[in-house]
Write an enzyme that holds these catalytic residues in place. Structure first.
Site, mmCIF file in Angstrom:
data_model
loop_
_atom_site.group_PDB
_atom_site.id
_atom_site.type_symbol
_atom_site.label_atom_id
_atom_site.label_comp_id
_atom_site.label_asym_id
_atom_site.label_seq_id
_atom_site.Cartn_x
_atom_site.Cartn_y
_atom_site.Cartn_z
ATOM 1 N N HIS A 131 16.923 -9.769 -29.189
ATOM 2 C CA HIS A 131 17.347 -11.172 -29.383
ATOM 3 C C HIS A 131 18.162 -11.122 -30.580
ATOM 4 O O HIS A 131 18.940 -12.279 -30.797
ATOM 5 C CB HIS A 131 15.871 -11.881 -29.974
ATOM 6 C CG HIS A 131 15.854 -13.077 -28.798
ATOM 7 N ND1 HIS A 131 16.459 -13.780 -27.818
ATOM 8 C CD2 HIS A 131 15.050 -14.234 -29.105
ATOM 9 C CE1 HIS A 131 16.298 -14.929 -27.623
ATOM 10 N NE2 HIS A 131 15.386 -15.144 -28.233
ATOM 11 N N ASP B 30 22.497 -13.086 -27.009
ATOM 12 C CA ASP B 30 21.939 -12.263 -25.923
ATOM 13 C C ASP B 30 21.980 -12.941 -24.884
ATOM 14 O O ASP B 30 21.494 -14.076 -24.736
ATOM 15 C CB ASP B 30 20.624 -11.698 -26.462
ATOM 16 C CG ASP B 30 19.583 -12.816 -26.793
ATOM 17 O OD1 ASP B 30 19.772 -13.632 -27.616
ATOM 18 O OD2 ASP B 30 18.485 -12.694 -25.791
ATOM 19 N N ASN C 19 16.581 -20.966 -25.608
ATOM 20 C CA ASN C 19 16.439 -22.094 -26.416
ATOM 21 C C ASN C 19 17.101 -22.044 -27.928
ATOM 22 O O ASN C 19 17.305 -23.246 -28.344
ATOM 23 C CB ASN C 19 14.791 -21.705 -27.198
ATOM 24 C CG ASN C 19 13.840 -22.040 -26.015
ATOM 25 O OD1 ASN C 19 13.896 -22.863 -25.169
ATOM 26 N ND2 ASN C 19 12.720 -21.162 -26.146
ATOM 27 N N PHE D 55 15.653 -19.033 -37.636
ATOM 28 C CA PHE D 55 14.904 -18.539 -36.282
ATOM 29 C C PHE D 55 15.747 -19.228 -35.202
ATOM 30 O O PHE D 55 16.229 -20.125 -35.021
ATOM 31 C CB PHE D 55 13.502 -18.578 -36.022
ATOM 32 C CG PHE D 55 12.664 -17.759 -37.033
ATOM 33 C CD1 PHE D 55 12.462 -16.688 -36.771
ATOM 34 C CD2 PHE D 55 12.170 -18.366 -38.305
ATOM 35 C CE1 PHE D 55 11.669 -15.810 -37.675
ATOM 36 C CE2 PHE D 55 11.812 -17.393 -39.302
ATOM 37 C CZ PHE D 55 11.368 -16.144 -39.091
ATOM 38 N N ASN E 231 15.248 -20.503 -32.201
ATOM 39 C CA ASN E 231 14.919 -21.630 -31.386
ATOM 40 C C ASN E 231 15.534 -22.837 -32.350
ATOM 41 O O ASN E 231 15.718 -23.992 -31.710
ATOM 42 C CB ASN E 231 13.700 -21.907 -31.182
ATOM 43 C CG ASN E 231 13.118 -21.090 -30.077
ATOM 44 O OD1 ASN E 231 13.901 -20.147 -29.408
ATOM 45 N ND2 ASN E 231 11.875 -20.838 -29.828
ATOM 46 N N TYR F 17 12.667 -8.302 -37.063
ATOM 47 C CA TYR F 17 13.417 -8.644 -35.854
ATOM 48 C C TYR F 17 14.937 -7.973 -35.863
ATOM 49 O O TYR F 17 15.494 -7.906 -35.001
ATOM 50 C CB TYR F 17 13.584 -10.266 -36.042
ATOM 51 C CG TYR F 17 12.421 -10.878 -35.739
ATOM 52 C CD1 TYR F 17 11.687 -11.120 -34.448
ATOM 53 C CD2 TYR F 17 11.837 -11.624 -36.944
ATOM 54 C CE1 TYR F 17 10.323 -11.633 -34.469
ATOM 55 C CE2 TYR F 17 10.713 -12.219 -36.783
ATOM 56 C CZ TYR F 17 10.117 -12.138 -35.454
ATOM 57 O OH TYR F 17 8.732 -13.140 -35.421
#
Length: 189
Positions: A21, A90, A111, A63, A65, A16
């Protein structure tokens, strides 16, 4: 009121690192580098942390969320009120090359923000929102945010991050109106 916790949102792991994100992580990495600081893992706070003067920098390892778990752990431990927390993330609803500073508000269907609001029990934290653009349809959002930006988009995002970094002393001191005037007038390179 000065900022004592700045949390950048993103997803941990090499998969990632370069994805849209992770714009919040990109920002914090630059901020720490400018201060000659390095992040170190801290299991108690479920993330990577460092400190600049009296301000904690936090990149949650939970992560996106579940970002609230990490932020609330550090904020609760050091008794940092929501009003002294800045979350950098973001923003799909802003064109690429846009950056906005905002006090409080809802989750905007983000989220990560939804979890932070739930875990802090407050919406009153600051947000620095980095525009990444929108793919055009809601069915394309997940794939869009979890992939790299185009070269032109990356240049525009880097430009607003670099410009916003210059305003961080004002933001960290709580001089928000002055910082907003500069940030909200930025244009694409």
């Amino acid at each position: 009121m000065p900022i004592t916790l700045i949390a950048g949102l993103g997803n941990p792991g090499s998969r990632y690192v370069d994805t849209r994100h992770n714009a919040g992580f990109w920002f914090l990495d630059q901020l720490a580098q400018q201060a000659n600081e390095s992040f170190r893992n801290n299991d108690k706070f479920y993330g990577d942390i460092c400190k600049i003067n009296s301000c904690w920098l936090l990149k949650p390892n939970t992560f996106m969320n579940l970002s609230g778990k990490s932020i609330a752990a550090l904020a609760n431990f050091y008794k940092i009120p929501a009003e002294q927390i800045l979350v950098i993330h973001d923003e799909l609803d802003f064109p690429v090359g846009t950056i906005r500073l905002k006090k409080g508000g809802g989750d905007g269907l983000h989220n990560g923000l939804k979890d932070i609001i739930a875990k802090l029990g407050s919406r009153n934290f600051l947000r620095l929102r980095i525009g990444i653009g929108h793919p055009g349809h809601s069915s394309k959002v997940t794939n869009y945010v979890l992939n790299k930006p185009t070269i032109d988009d990356q240049i525009a995002i880097d430009h607003v991050i670099n410009s916003a970094l210059k305003e961080m002393p004002l933001i960290m001191a709580g001089e928000l109106n002055q910082a907003m005037q500069v940030l909200h007038s930025l244009n694409l390179p």
